[in-house]
Design a protein around this motif. Structure first.
Motif, mmCIF file in Angstrom:
data_model
loop_
_atom_site.group_PDB
_atom_site.id
_atom_site.type_symbol
_atom_site.label_atom_id
_atom_site.label_comp_id
_atom_site.label_asym_id
_atom_site.label_seq_id
_atom_site.Cartn_x
_atom_site.Cartn_y
_atom_site.Cartn_z
ATOM 1 N N MET A 1 0.835 -1.202 0.000
ATOM 2 C CA MET A 1 0.000 0.000 0.000
ATOM 3 C C MET A 1 0.872 1.255 0.000
ATOM 4 O O MET A 1 0.790 2.126 0.859
ATOM 5 N N ASP A 2 1.769 1.329 -1.016
ATOM 6 C CA ASP A 2 2.660 2.469 -1.124
ATOM 7 C C ASP A 2 1.937 3.637 -1.799
ATOM 8 O O ASP A 2 0.846 3.497 -2.343
ATOM 9 N N GLN A 4 0.461 6.231 -0.686
ATOM 10 C CA GLN A 4 -0.840 6.542 -0.110
ATOM 11 C C GLN A 4 -1.089 8.050 -0.107
ATOM 12 O O GLN A 4 -0.160 8.847 0.017
ATOM 13 N N GLU A 194 -16.214 -0.292 3.419
ATOM 14 C CA GLU A 194 -14.981 -0.324 2.633
ATOM 15 C C GLU A 194 -14.167 -1.576 2.937
ATOM 16 O O GLU A 194 -13.441 -2.074 2.067
ATOM 17 N N SER A 269 -3.793 0.291 7.830
ATOM 18 C CA SER A 269 -3.142 -0.800 7.096
ATOM 19 C C SER A 269 -3.581 -2.161 7.612
ATOM 20 O O SER A 269 -3.728 -3.119 6.845
ATOM 21 N N PRO A 272 -7.602 -4.095 6.049
ATOM 22 C CA PRO A 272 -6.835 -2.956 5.575
ATOM 23 C C PRO A 272 -7.757 -1.905 4.950
ATOM 24 O O PRO A 272 -8.808 -2.218 4.399
ATOM 25 N N ARG A 274 -7.369 1.737 2.498
ATOM 26 C CA ARG A 274 -6.543 2.696 1.767
ATOM 27 C C ARG A 274 -6.802 4.095 2.304
ATOM 28 O O ARG A 274 -7.903 4.427 2.728
ATOM 29 N N HIS A 275 -5.777 4.917 2.282
ATOM 30 C CA HIS A 275 -5.926 6.289 2.756
ATOM 31 C C HIS A 275 -7.001 7.045 1.973
ATOM 32 O O HIS A 275 -7.768 7.822 2.546
ATOM 33 N N GLU A 276 -7.046 6.805 0.658
ATOM 34 C CA GLU A 276 -8.047 7.485 -0.169
ATOM 35 C C GLU A 276 -9.465 7.123 0.276
ATOM 36 O O GLU A 276 -10.350 7.986 0.322
ATOM 37 N N ASP A 277 -9.674 5.848 0.596
ATOM 38 C CA ASP A 277 -11.001 5.407 1.026
ATOM 39 C C ASP A 277 -11.343 5.959 2.404
ATOM 40 O O ASP A 277 -12.493 6.322 2.673
#
Length: 302
Positions: A1-2, A4, A194, A269, A272, A274-277
């Protein structure tokens, strides 16, 4: 998950009447200018950036403004214990706790309706909430029985619990606490979705967010407030001990409210997420909460 996206955090701002009126946005880095969710939130309520820093052009383009020196009350003042209640407020609190117990136990509709009839203020606040524009209903609900018919038990359970935060007579913290509970619960529900949780898991997450603030509302230890409610073990474990997926989501919501950008990434993380979500869910949750408190206040003045 790079790679981010930078994380966002949002705090509630109170107006001169100590009601939720705006939001304070913090970002851990540069935010894309084409963030539609941020622009949508800025159309729902004023969104400010902290004063004293370098304004991020992308945030300004999305509709944010720098927080003015006066006009808004920041901070978590509404999370402080309430003042000593008088006899009338104690009676109202007892009824509210009894109502929460009936709702948690999925009691018979007639039992809940009978309790609401004992306190007109509770009934008033319930109908005021469910008639908010945020519900998207085509016609106004005028009775508890009609609310059950139109909303269904699961949705009604949500609104009954949310109503507890808006119906505390003589407690100026109420509107801000309701906004905090609404945004926290909705954020946890969206994050549960999510994560791929089913409807049951999403509902558990929402209710965990709501119940987690009842101790603050009543000025009592949370364990003491929840004891008579006989909650589902998974819900109780999430609220009291941050156990299970709902407990992890509660911890994430609490860290987000504290703008703890150092601790948030590891928890996200692990889910998990994602930062966007997470950012999109955060923006949607606060837009929903501001709709609720604005419509509830508007209905109260109608």
């Amino acid at each position: 998950m790079d790679d981010q996206a930078p994380l966002l955090a949002i705090a509630l701002l109170a107006d001169r009447n100590k009601r939720p009126g705006a939001l304070l946005l913090r970002a851990a880095g540069a935010v894309p200018a084409d963030d539609a969710a941020l622009a949508a939130l800025a159309r729902t309520a004023p969104v400010f950036l902290p004063a004293g820093g370098d304004p991020v052009d992308a945030l300004l383009q999305a509709g944010c403004r720098v927080l003015p020196a006066e006009g808004w009350l920041a901070g978590d003042w509404y999370m402080a214990p309430p003042g000593k209640p008088n006899q009338r407020q104690l009676a109202s609190r007892a009824l509210a706790l009894q109502l929460a117990q009936l709702v948690a136990a999925d009691a018979d509709n007639h039992e809940i309706e009978a309790l609401l009839r004992r306190d007109p203020a509770l009934s008033y606040h319930l109908l005021r909430l469910v008639n908010s524009l945020g519900m998207g209903l085509s016609k106004k609900i005028t009775s508890f029985a009609q609310a059950i018919l139109i909303l269904g038990r699961n949705q009604l359970r949500r609104w009954l619990n949310l109503m507890l935060f808006s119906s505390r007579e003589g407690d100026e913290r109420g509107p801000m606490l309701m906004a905090r509970a609404a945004s926290r619960a909705r954020l946890m529900e969206l994050l549960a979705r999510e994560c791929g949780m089913d409807k049951t898991g999403q509902e558990l997450a929402f209710m965990a967010g709501m119940f987690s603030l009842l101790g603050v509302l009543f000025g009592m230890p949370l364990e003491e407030v929840l004891a008579p409610l006989r909650l589902d073990p998974a819900l109780s474990a999430a609220v009291l001990r941050h156990e299970g997926d709902a407990g992890s989501l509660l911890r994430i919501a609490e860290l987000a409210e504290a703008a703890d950008f150092a601790a948030l990434p590891a928890l996200l993380s692990a889910m998990p997420l994602r930062h966007e979500d997470f950012n999109a869910s955060l923006l949607q949750a606060h837009a929903w909460a501001m709709d609720v408190v604005r419509d509830e206040a508007g209905a109260g003045h109608g």
